[in-house]
Design a protein around this motif. Structure first.
Motif, PDB file in Angstrom:
ATOM      1  N   PHE A 230       0.832  -1.204   0.000  1.00  0.00           N
ATOM      2  CA  PHE A 230       0.000   0.000   0.000  1.00  0.00           C
ATOM      3  C   PHE A 230       0.864   1.251   0.000  1.00  0.00           C
ATOM      4  N   ALA A 231       1.852   1.302   0.893  1.00  0.00           N
ATOM      5  CA  ALA A 231       2.717   2.484   0.995  1.00  0.00           C
ATOM      6  C   ALA A 231       3.454   2.733  -0.317  1.00  0.00           C
ATOM      7  N   ALA A 232       3.923   1.678  -0.948  1.00  0.00           N
ATOM      8  CA  ALA A 232       4.632   1.826  -2.225  1.00  0.00           C
ATOM      9  C   ALA A 232       3.701   2.397  -3.287  1.00  0.00           C
ATOM     10  N   GLY A 233       2.521   1.813  -3.433  1.00  0.00           N
ATOM     11  CA  GLY A 233       1.565   2.311  -4.421  1.00  0.00           C
ATOM     12  C   GLY A 233       1.162   3.751  -4.158  1.00  0.00           C
ATOM     13  N   HIS A 234       0.955   4.060  -2.898  1.00  0.00           N
ATOM     14  CA  HIS A 234       0.565   5.422  -2.514  1.00  0.00           C
ATOM     15  C   HIS A 234       1.675   6.409  -2.824  1.00  0.00           C
ATOM     16  N   ALA A 235       2.892   6.079  -2.407  1.00  0.00           N
ATOM     17  CA  ALA A 235       4.033   6.990  -2.592  1.00  0.00           C
ATOM     18  C   ALA A 235       4.360   7.188  -4.069  1.00  0.00           C
ATOM     19  N   LEU A 236       4.311   6.124  -4.842  1.00  0.00           N
ATOM     20  CA  LEU A 236       4.637   6.242  -6.265  1.00  0.00           C
ATOM     21  C   LEU A 236       3.587   7.059  -7.009  1.00  0.00           C
ATOM     22  N   GLY A 237       2.386   7.131  -6.466  1.00  0.00           N
ATOM     23  CA  GLY A 237       1.348   7.963  -7.071  1.00  0.00           C
ATOM     24  C   GLY A 237       1.462   9.434  -6.714  1.00  0.00           C
ATOM     25  N   ARG A 238       2.258   9.735  -5.717  1.00  0.00           N
ATOM     26  CA  ARG A 238       2.393  11.117  -5.266  1.00  0.00           C
ATOM     27  C   ARG A 238       3.751  11.720  -5.597  1.00  0.00           C
ATOM     28  N   THR A 239       4.535  10.979  -6.335  1.00  0.00           N
ATOM     29  CA  THR A 239       5.844  11.489  -6.754  1.00  0.00           C
ATOM     30  C   THR A 239       5.911  11.463  -8.272  1.00  0.00           C
ATOM     31  N   ARG A 240       6.797  12.262  -8.802  1.00  0.00           N
ATOM     32  CA  ARG A 240       6.999  12.332 -10.249  1.00  0.00           C
ATOM     33  C   ARG A 240       8.492  12.435 -10.531  1.00  0.00           C
ATOM     34  N   GLY A 241       8.850  12.150 -11.761  1.00  0.00           N
ATOM     35  CA  GLY A 241      10.210  12.369 -12.230  1.00  0.00           C
ATOM     36  C   GLY A 241      11.258  11.669 -11.396  1.00  0.00           C
ATOM     37  N   ARG A 242      12.319  12.403 -11.119  1.00  0.00           N
ATOM     38  CA  ARG A 242      13.450  11.826 -10.372  1.00  0.00           C
ATOM     39  C   ARG A 242      13.061  11.380  -8.968  1.00  0.00           C
ATOM     40  N   GLU A 243      12.147  12.118  -8.343  1.00  0.00           N
ATOM     41  CA  GLU A 243      11.719  11.729  -6.995  1.00  0.00           C
ATOM     42  C   GLU A 243      11.017  10.376  -7.027  1.00  0.00           C
ATOM     43  N   ARG A 244      10.233  10.122  -8.052  1.00  0.00           N
ATOM     44  CA  ARG A 244       9.572   8.818  -8.186  1.00  0.00           C
ATOM     45  C   ARG A 244      10.614   7.718  -8.391  1.00  0.00           C
ATOM     46  N   VAL A 245      11.598   7.981  -9.218  1.00  0.00           N
ATOM     47  CA  VAL A 245      12.650   6.983  -9.455  1.00  0.00           C
ATOM     48  C   VAL A 245      13.404   6.711  -8.160  1.00  0.00           C
ATOM     49  N   ARG A 246      13.747   7.767  -7.401  1.00  0.00           N
ATOM     50  CA  ARG A 246      14.436   7.579  -6.111  1.00  0.00           C
ATOM     51  C   ARG A 246      13.587   6.742  -5.162  1.00  0.00           C
ATOM     52  N   THR A 247      12.300   7.027  -5.139  1.00  0.00           N
ATOM     53  CA  THR A 247      11.397   6.279  -4.266  1.00  0.00           C
ATOM     54  C   THR A 247      11.344   4.813  -4.681  1.00  0.00           C
ATOM     55  N   ALA A 248      11.208   4.550  -5.965  1.00  0.00           N
ATOM     56  CA  ALA A 248      11.142   3.172  -6.460  1.00  0.00           C
ATOM     57  C   ALA A 248      12.440   2.429  -6.162  1.00  0.00           C
ATOM     58  N   VAL A 249      13.573   3.081  -6.356  1.00  0.00           N
ATOM     59  CA  VAL A 249      14.868   2.449  -6.090  1.00  0.00           C
ATOM     60  C   VAL A 249      15.016   2.157  -4.598  1.00  0.00           C
ATOM     61  N   ARG A 250      14.638   3.106  -3.774  1.00  0.00           N
ATOM     62  CA  ARG A 250      14.771   2.907  -2.326  1.00  0.00           C
ATOM     63  C   ARG A 250      13.838   1.797  -1.835  1.00  0.00           C
ATOM     64  N   LEU A 251      12.622   1.751  -2.377  1.00  0.00           N
ATOM     65  CA  LEU A 251      11.700   0.671  -2.024  1.00  0.00           C
ATOM     66  C   LEU A 251      12.262  -0.682  -2.469  1.00  0.00           C
ATOM     67  N   GLY A 252      12.797  -0.744  -3.682  1.00  0.00           N
ATOM     68  CA  GLY A 252      13.367  -1.992  -4.187  1.00  0.00           C
ATOM     69  C   GLY A 252      14.553  -2.452  -3.360  1.00  0.00           C
ATOM     70  N   ALA A 253      15.419  -1.517  -3.005  1.00  0.00           N
ATOM     71  CA  ALA A 253      16.579  -1.864  -2.184  1.00  0.00           C
ATOM     72  C   ALA A 253      16.128  -2.367  -0.814  1.00  0.00           C
ATOM     73  N   ASN A 254      15.099  -1.741  -0.264  1.00  0.00           N
ATOM     74  CA  ASN A 254      14.576  -2.159   1.031  1.00  0.00           C
ATOM     75  C   ASN A 254      14.045  -3.583   0.967  1.00  0.00           C
ATOM     76  N   LEU A 255      13.293  -3.881  -0.080  1.00  0.00           N
ATOM     77  CA  LEU A 255      12.758  -5.237  -0.226  1.00  0.00           C
ATOM     78  C   LEU A 255      13.874  -6.255  -0.437  1.00  0.00           C
ATOM     79  N   ALA A 256      14.917  -5.873  -1.162  1.00  0.00           N
ATOM     80  CA  ALA A 256      16.052  -6.772  -1.364  1.00  0.00           C
ATOM     81  C   ALA A 256      16.739  -7.073  -0.031  1.00  0.00           C
ATOM     82  N   LEU A 257      16.905  -6.063   0.808  1.00  0.00           N
ATOM     83  CA  LEU A 257      17.500  -6.284   2.129  1.00  0.00           C
ATOM     84  C   LEU A 257      16.598  -7.172   2.977  1.00  0.00           C
ATOM     85  N   ASN A 258      15.314  -6.944   2.900  1.00  0.00           N
ATOM     86  CA  ASN A 258      14.344  -7.744   3.641  1.00  0.00           C
ATOM     87  C   ASN A 258      14.454  -9.213   3.228  1.00  0.00           C
ATOM     88  N   THR A 259      14.439  -9.457   1.943  1.00  0.00           N
ATOM     89  CA  THR A 259      14.548 -10.822   1.420  1.00  0.00           C
ATOM     90  C   THR A 259      15.903 -11.429   1.768  1.00  0.00           C
TER      91      THR A 259
END
Length: 168
Positions: A73-102
């Motif tokens: 939910f947080a990922a979908g919500h955040a990605l809908g409220r960001t654009r451009g480079r900020e969206r890419v930073r958010t997606a990368v940070r979320l992906g890195a977080n999930l990779a660490l979790n896994t």
């Protein structure tokens, strides 16, 4: 498929159902990859010296299911409220977080290395703090949604510390 607007082609994340679906699929894939490594019934895990406040194995699934839903939910919500480079930073940070979790489950259960897993969970805690701090600036709802996840990860770090100390 574009993650950001600008240029030609549709912005897949501008459609809420696509954004939340994509987030749910990515989080579910991470959860599945992590759970593939978990084996609380192994002789190795059962033989570890644990403290009395160690939750029973079944409790982890009960806790992680809503936590993963909150991450999606947080990922979908955040990605809908960001654009451009900020969206890419958010997606990368979320992906890195999930990779660490896994990665933690693979370090702990498959590698059977509580010390390496401790390093992994400390990195995950730092990642959680950075992600929440970033989201607090762009999407406070998403940031607040991740607080229980960060709290559980901090608790998991305390468990990992105790297991590392008790099982040198």
């Amino acid at each position: 498929m574009r993650l950001t607007s600008g240029g030609t082609g549709p912005d897949v994340l501008s459609h809420p159902w696509k954004r939340y679906s994509l987030s749910a699929v990515v989080v579910a894939a991470s959860a599945a990859a992590g759970s593939a490594a978990v084996d609380p019934g192994s002789d190795w895990y059962r033989g570890l010296s644990k403290l009395v406040w160690q939750p029973p194995a079944w409790a982890f699934g009960v806790v992680w299911t809503p936590l993963y839903a909150s991450i999606a939910f947080a990922a979908g919500h955040a990605l809908g409220r960001t654009r451009g480079r900020e969206r890419v930073r958010t997606a990368v940070r979320l992906g890195a977080n999930l990779a660490l979790n896994t990665g933690w489950t693979w370090l702990f259960f498959r590698r059977r290395n509580p010390r390496a897993a401790l390093a992994g969970t400390l990195l995950l805690d730092l990642s959680n703090a950075g992600l929440i701090r970033q989201l607090a600036r762009t999407d406070p709802v998403a940031a607040r949604t991740l607080l229980p996840y960060a709290a559980w990860c901090a608790f998991a770090t305390a468990l990992n510390v105790s297991l590392t100390r008790r099982n040198p």
